[in-house]
Each structure stands twice: as C-alpha cells, then as structure tokens.
Scaffold this active site. Sequence first.
Site, PDB file in Angstrom:
ATOM      1  N   HIS A   1       0.843  -1.208   0.000  1.00  0.00           N
ATOM      2  CA  HIS A   1       0.000   0.000   0.000  1.00  0.00           C
ATOM      3  C   HIS A   1       0.874   1.252   0.000  1.00  0.00           C
ATOM      4  CE1 HIS A   1      -3.971   1.971   0.975  1.00  0.00           C
ATOM      5  NE2 HIS A   1      -3.109   2.966   1.078  1.00  0.00           N
TER       6      HIS A   1
ATOM      7  N   HIS B   1       1.424   5.426  -2.081  1.00  0.00           N
ATOM      8  CA  HIS B   1       0.915   6.482  -2.979  1.00  0.00           C
ATOM      9  C   HIS B   1       2.107   7.134  -3.661  1.00  0.00           C
ATOM     10  CE1 HIS B   1      -3.311   6.476  -1.551  1.00  0.00           C
ATOM     11  NE2 HIS B   1      -2.736   5.955  -0.481  1.00  0.00           N
TER      12      HIS B   1
ATOM     13  N   GLN C   1      -9.675   9.124  -5.344  1.00  0.00           N
ATOM     14  CA  GLN C   1      -9.389   9.787  -4.060  1.00  0.00           C
ATOM     15  C   GLN C   1     -10.561  10.626  -3.545  1.00  0.00           C
ATOM     16  OE1 GLN C   1      -6.011  10.548  -1.982  1.00  0.00           O
ATOM     17  NE2 GLN C   1      -7.921  10.720  -0.819  1.00  0.00           N
TER      18      GLN C   1
ATOM     19  N   HIS D   1      -9.438   1.460  -0.115  1.00  0.00           N
ATOM     20  CA  HIS D   1      -9.286   2.183   1.137  1.00  0.00           C
ATOM     21  C   HIS D   1     -10.639   2.012   1.834  1.00  0.00           C
ATOM     22  CE1 HIS D   1      -5.831   4.067  -0.742  1.00  0.00           C
ATOM     23  NE2 HIS D   1      -5.578   4.768   0.341  1.00  0.00           N
TER      24      HIS D   1
ATOM     25  N   GLU E   1     -11.396   4.022   6.627  1.00  0.00           N
ATOM     26  CA  GLU E   1     -10.249   4.721   7.218  1.00  0.00           C
ATOM     27  C   GLU E   1     -10.786   5.913   7.999  1.00  0.00           C
ATOM     28  OE1 GLU E   1      -7.344   6.298   4.517  1.00  0.00           O
ATOM     29  OE2 GLU E   1      -5.877   6.642   6.100  1.00  0.00           O
TER      30      GLU E   1
ATOM     31  N   ASP F   1       2.129   3.183   2.936  1.00  0.00           N
ATOM     32  CA  ASP F   1       1.161   4.235   2.629  1.00  0.00           C
ATOM     33  C   ASP F   1       1.812   5.511   2.114  1.00  0.00           C
ATOM     34  OD1 ASP F   1      -1.344   5.263   2.260  1.00  0.00           O
ATOM     35  OD2 ASP F   1      -1.872   5.431   4.365  1.00  0.00           O
TER      36      ASP F   1
ATOM     37  N   TRP G   1       0.339  13.865   3.702  1.00  0.00           N
ATOM     38  CA  TRP G   1      -0.215  13.180   4.873  1.00  0.00           C
ATOM     39  C   TRP G   1       0.848  12.809   5.897  1.00  0.00           C
ATOM     40  CZ3 TRP G   1      -1.588  12.119  -0.198  1.00  0.00           C
ATOM     41  CH2 TRP G   1      -2.900  12.440  -0.539  1.00  0.00           C
TER      42      TRP G   1
HETATM   43 FE   FE2 Z   1      -3.597   5.023   1.248  1.00  0.00          FE
END
Ligand code: FE2
Length: 426
Positions: free
Chosen positions: A57, A59, A152, A210, A213, A309, A315
């Site tokens: 996982h 991005h 997203q 996802h 979350e 991630d 993030w």
């Molecule tokens: Fe993610």
Amino acid sequence: MFDLIVKGGTLPDGRVADIGIRGDRIAAVEALPDGVEAGAVIEAAGDLVSPPFVDPHFHMDATLSYGQPRINASGTLLEGIALWGELREQASVEAMVERALAYCDWAVSEGLLAIRSHVDTTPDHLNTVTALLEVREKVRDYIDLQLVAFPQDGLYRAPNGRENLIRALDRGVDVVGGIPHFERTMEEGSRSVRDLATLAAERGLPIDLHCDETDDPLSRHVETLTHEVRRLGLQGRAAGSHLTSMHSMDNYYVSKLLPLVAEAGLAAIPNPLINIVLQGRHDTFPKRRGLTRVKEMQAHGITVGWGQDCVRDPWYSLGTADMLDVAFMGLHVAQMTHPDEMRRCFDMVTVQNARILGLRDYGLAPGCTASLVVLDAGDPVEAIRLRPARLAVVSKGRIVARSPRGDAGLTLPGRPKAIRRRHPTG
Ligand code: FE2
C-alpha cells in the site's frame, strides 16, 4: 556453474544455505561444494538472507512532495486530501515521474522490490495515471510496480469519478480501488463497494479499497466488501486497506465480522506509520491508536500485511522506504512483542505482502525469481530491532545495491574497535 552465489547466509526460517542463481532464477538452495564456479559471489556467512521486501500500500504519485503547496498544519487526513487536491493540479507529469523514480531508488537500496501503489484517478487530465504508467515501465527490470485506480475524492462524490476510474483501468492500471467511507452517504459508500467489486469481477482484476479509514465505529463498509467478494468469487484477490474503524467498533459486532472476513478470503492491509499519526485526531484523552485489529484477524486465519502508505507527502512528513520501519511501528502499536509475533511482523512485510500482491515465483527456493536482500542482522527479529544496512540487494539475478556494515568504529584505549549492535536471538 552459477552466475551468482550468495554464500552461507541464514534464511528467515533459520536454515543456513548457499543460494545459487542462474539468469533471473534461483537454481539451488543448499550447501554448495567449495570451488563451484560462479560469475560473482556475495559472502553472507552470519547475515540474514531474505526474499525482498514488499509494500502492499503506497501512494507514489504524491511521494516526496512534502511541503508542496504547503505543509499540513492540522495533520489530519482531510487537510492532507485538500492539499493533494491542489498539488495534483500544479504538478507536471515530469515532476511526478521524477519524484516517483527517486522513491524507487530509495526502495531498491532498502531491498523493497515490489510495490502496490494507489494512483489518484480523480482529475479529468489523469496526469497521475500517465506519470505512474511511465514509471511502472521504467522500473520494470528491477521493481514490480502494481497500480491501483484510486478515486481519491470519491467514486460518486467527485465529478466524473466513476468515468475517470474506468478510463484508468482501460489504460492498463492493474487493480480496482475505492474509498467508500468518503462518499457522501453510507448508502452511496455501500453502492460504490458493490459497483467496484462488479467492475473487478467483470475485468478479472484484483480489488483493493481504502476501506473504513475513519475512527467512526459505524463505518462498516468492510461488511459489504466481504459480502461482494464472496458473491462475485473474488476470494484471494481482494484486500481492505486501513480498516481503522474496526479499532473503535463494538466487540460484539467484531465477533460477527471477523469470521465473515475470513470466510471471504479478504486480506487486510493496516498502515501503522500513517494510522498512528492520522487516527484519533478528534479525540481529547484517551486518544485512540486507530490501528485495525491485527492479531485478532490473524487468529481468524486472515492474511494481514503491513503497508507503508506515505513517505514525505501531504499526509506524512517522514518515511524512508524501509519496510522494517513499518514493521517496527506496527509491532509496537499492535503490541506484537512475543518472539513469534515479532517474527510474524517480518513475515508480513515479505511473504504475506507478496501473497496479497499475488506475486508469482516469490521466495527463496529453486525455481523462484532470483530476488533477495542480505541484511546486516542475524535473524528476522534482530532485523526489526536494528533496521540494519542492506549489505546487498539482488533483483531478478542482478546485484542492484550494496551497502557497508553499520558498526561504529571506536578509538577509545582498551575498548573494542567497533560497537557491535548485533546480538542474534536465534
Ligand atoms: Fe492510502
């Protein structure tokens, strides 16, 4: 005659063996006679030799962009999404490719040779998809990069969300993604799960959402996902990423839910570095950890793999591409401190993640792809404790990275010449 021999290493299960490689395949895992011919030899006596790390996982379209267009002041998931919404409109395809390739270099140096990256399919221009398809091709010889079409801003909540996800799949993106908890209503979230699972079934693709979350214990899209996975026969190629609401769910409900997840063959991908900093942000005290129920799922026979991630993006301000950092954090947050559990954490960032990605010919056995990493550690637990140097990384039969040992030299009179941090537990 071998092209490469990795000599005398300790495998994750404790066996000591030589690994003989021909071309891009492992040809032998045994004690090879002295003097056997080889194009090159890596001396690995006393070192841990593992199949490569796998990240299920990530991005990659956002990585290494920290501070662009500005830092995430609140530190929340929602501000991160808003910042990324600005950045994806400003960043050129070339800039995204450059950042992603820089990350891939890091990954290789850490022995991370297979990555599943979500790719944002929200904007009509699909620049993210263009960039990551190019990157997938560029790194093909040394990294297996799997791409997930990730809406997203919501499959239904964003204009053209569904259409753009389908355009990305048509262009060759490998996996169907989604974000049901971000749709406008619970009902639309559930509908998105059914819709996405149907798309995956029709196209013969894996699905990785996802899912839930959030700290909201009533976010139960994972229940719908298990139902759809069973109904459509997606067992073994379906995953729920994050699943953080499970942390806050009522125990009675979870006692019903986990057997359903196991029955569906749905894998779980917690992302401990991110979940520990993003979840619980609306709590005062006590603050919830927000990580999903890892040990409890494993007790039900559910495949669980640690994911990274984010690295240096809207993030998450830190990150190293080292899956041992991920295992280290996961071990702490999930309280997996028994030696068996610590070994399992190492297995999660290697074998279990490879299973989630459906990697073929993964492992250290004759016939497997000749990809491996030699670590300056004696065993998997020590590897997690030290997160040590990757002495050598081999991808598809070629040495792609080397590093020196990490011991510190000392000049104190009468004291050892180096600080030995290694104390194998085996
Ligand atoms: Fe993610």
